[in-house]
Design a protein around this motif. Sequence first.
Motif, PDB file in Angstrom:
ATOM      1  N   ASP A 166      36.949  39.421  34.043  1.00 20.76           N
ATOM      2  CA  ASP A 166      38.103  40.273  33.728  1.00 20.76           C
ATOM      3  C   ASP A 166      39.156  40.103  34.815  1.00 20.76           C
ATOM      4  O   ASP A 166      38.823  40.002  36.006  1.00 20.76           O
ATOM      5  N   VAL A 167      40.410  40.090  34.409  1.00 23.52           N
ATOM      6  CA  VAL A 167      41.516  39.925  35.359  1.00 23.52           C
ATOM      7  C   VAL A 167      42.466  41.112  35.227  1.00 23.52           C
ATOM      8  O   VAL A 167      43.055  41.330  34.159  1.00 23.52           O
ATOM      9  N   GLU A 168      42.609  41.849  36.301  1.00 23.58           N
ATOM     10  CA  GLU A 168      43.565  42.952  36.324  1.00 23.58           C
ATOM     11  C   GLU A 168      44.920  42.439  36.806  1.00 23.58           C
ATOM     12  O   GLU A 168      45.010  41.757  37.818  1.00 23.58           O
ATOM     13  N   VAL A 169      45.963  42.761  36.047  1.00 24.40           N
ATOM     14  CA  VAL A 169      47.315  42.312  36.361  1.00 24.40           C
ATOM     15  C   VAL A 169      48.144  43.517  36.796  1.00 24.40           C
ATOM     16  O   VAL A 169      48.170  44.547  36.113  1.00 24.40           O
ATOM     17  N   ASN A 170      48.832  43.399  37.947  1.00 20.10           N
ATOM     18  CA  ASN A 170      49.620  44.518  38.471  1.00 20.10           C
ATOM     19  C   ASN A 170      51.044  44.531  37.921  1.00 20.10           C
ATOM     20  O   ASN A 170      51.401  43.742  37.032  1.00 20.10           O
ATOM     21  N   GLY A 171      51.892  45.382  38.487  1.00 21.33           N
ATOM     22  CA  GLY A 171      53.265  45.531  38.016  1.00 21.33           C
ATOM     23  C   GLY A 171      54.149  44.334  38.274  1.00 21.33           C
ATOM     24  O   GLY A 171      55.255  44.239  37.713  1.00 21.33           O
ATOM     25  N   ASP A 172      53.698  43.409  39.105  1.00 23.71           N
ATOM     26  CA  ASP A 172      54.450  42.173  39.342  1.00 23.71           C
ATOM     27  C   ASP A 172      54.037  41.060  38.378  1.00 23.71           C
ATOM     28  O   ASP A 172      54.532  39.928  38.474  1.00 23.71           O
ATOM     29  N   GLY A 173      53.105  41.374  37.493  1.00 24.50           N
ATOM     30  CA  GLY A 173      52.670  40.395  36.509  1.00 24.50           C
ATOM     31  C   GLY A 173      51.601  39.438  37.003  1.00 24.50           C
ATOM     32  O   GLY A 173      51.194  38.543  36.267  1.00 24.50           O
ATOM     33  N   VAL A 174      51.160  39.598  38.245  1.00 21.66           N
ATOM     34  CA  VAL A 174      50.138  38.704  38.809  1.00 21.66           C
ATOM     35  C   VAL A 174      48.816  39.457  38.937  1.00 21.66           C
ATOM     36  O   VAL A 174      48.768  40.690  38.865  1.00 21.66           O
ATOM     37  N   LYS A 175      47.726  38.694  39.144  1.00 25.82           N
ATOM     38  CA  LYS A 175      46.423  39.346  39.284  1.00 25.82           C
ATOM     39  C   LYS A 175      46.407  40.248  40.514  1.00 25.82           C
ATOM     40  O   LYS A 175      46.954  39.924  41.572  1.00 25.82           O
ATOM     41  N   ALA A 176      45.785  41.400  40.354  1.00 28.18           N
ATOM     42  CA  ALA A 176      45.803  42.405  41.407  1.00 28.18           C
ATOM     43  C   ALA A 176      44.999  41.990  42.634  1.00 28.18           C
ATOM     44  O   ALA A 176      45.331  42.364  43.760  1.00 28.18           O
ATOM     45  N   HIS A 177      43.960  41.218  42.440  1.00 26.31           N
ATOM     46  CA  HIS A 177      43.114  40.795  43.557  1.00 26.31           C
ATOM     47  C   HIS A 177      43.663  39.494  44.140  1.00 26.31           C
ATOM     48  O   HIS A 177      43.807  38.498  43.432  1.00 26.31           O
ATOM     49  N   LYS A 178      43.926  39.503  45.422  1.00 22.24           N
ATOM     50  CA  LYS A 178      44.488  38.324  46.067  1.00 22.24           C
ATOM     51  C   LYS A 178      43.489  37.175  46.129  1.00 22.24           C
ATOM     52  O   LYS A 178      43.862  36.014  46.007  1.00 22.24           O
ATOM     53  N   LYS A 179      42.230  37.503  46.351  1.00 22.42           N
ATOM     54  CA  LYS A 179      41.215  36.463  46.411  1.00 22.42           C
ATOM     55  C   LYS A 179      40.876  35.977  45.009  1.00 22.42           C
ATOM     56  O   LYS A 179      41.153  36.640  44.008  1.00 22.42           O
ATOM     57  N   GLY A 180      40.265  34.802  44.955  1.00 23.55           N
ATOM     58  CA  GLY A 180      39.848  34.264  43.677  1.00 23.55           C
ATOM     59  C   GLY A 180      38.800  35.141  43.016  1.00 23.55           C
ATOM     60  O   GLY A 180      37.994  35.787  43.679  1.00 23.55           O
ATOM     61  N   ILE A 181      38.835  35.182  41.700  1.00 24.98           N
ATOM     62  CA  ILE A 181      37.882  35.984  40.932  1.00 24.98           C
ATOM     63  C   ILE A 181      36.779  35.064  40.418  1.00 24.98           C
ATOM     64  O   ILE A 181      37.031  34.133  39.648  1.00 24.98           O
TER      65      ILE A 181
END
Length: 211
Positions: A166-181
């Motif tokens: 699962d990939v959570e996307v923040n308000g900037d449109g990018v994945k919320a977790h900086k590290k690789g999932i």
Amino acid sequence: MDDQDTDNGGRSCCSCCLSFIFTAGLTSLFLWLSLRPDKPKCSIEYFYVPALNKSLDAHSRLNTTLNFMVRLANPNRDQGIYYDDVHLSFSNTNSSVANYTVPRFYQGHKKKAKKWGQTLPMSNQTVSRAVLTNGSAVFRMDLKTQVRFKIIFWKTKRYGIEVGADVEVNGDGVKAHKKGIKMKKSDSSTRLRNYFPICVLMNLLVFFPIL
């Protein structure tokens, strides 16, 4: 005397055969342990949906494509990996939203491959459905392929790889977790089963007391 010599000769032959089996078993076990391959490690390193970037103007947010990069790492020291086409599927709330295919390729031992891609535009309704009450969005990314391992001069049979995350996307449109999932295997993913070492161990247990 002849019978005794024949009996001794038979015992000597039997002992040589058992010694050969024991030595061959040990050699086979050693080779299997040293050449046993591990499946590739898959992770999502980049994920961007422009339509969910609140800092963009209204026109730019009409871009409903999904941009991503997956990394496939070969952890094996001595084995290369032949990938069939890598099929990527994207979904949210159990509904498919996009698909993408990475063409087949070969990966050397201890190498990492970064595969970038962009899906076809999604509908605005699809994008809106992914947004949660807190303003973030969640997508599901699944990877499916088959691989063969190159061990010295020969290739193994094909093994299925099915992983996802699962990939959570923040308000900037990018994945919320900086590290690789890390993408984890599903229940339908084929395990690298090999019953050969079990047979070798059984042979050792049977013949070792005899010797």
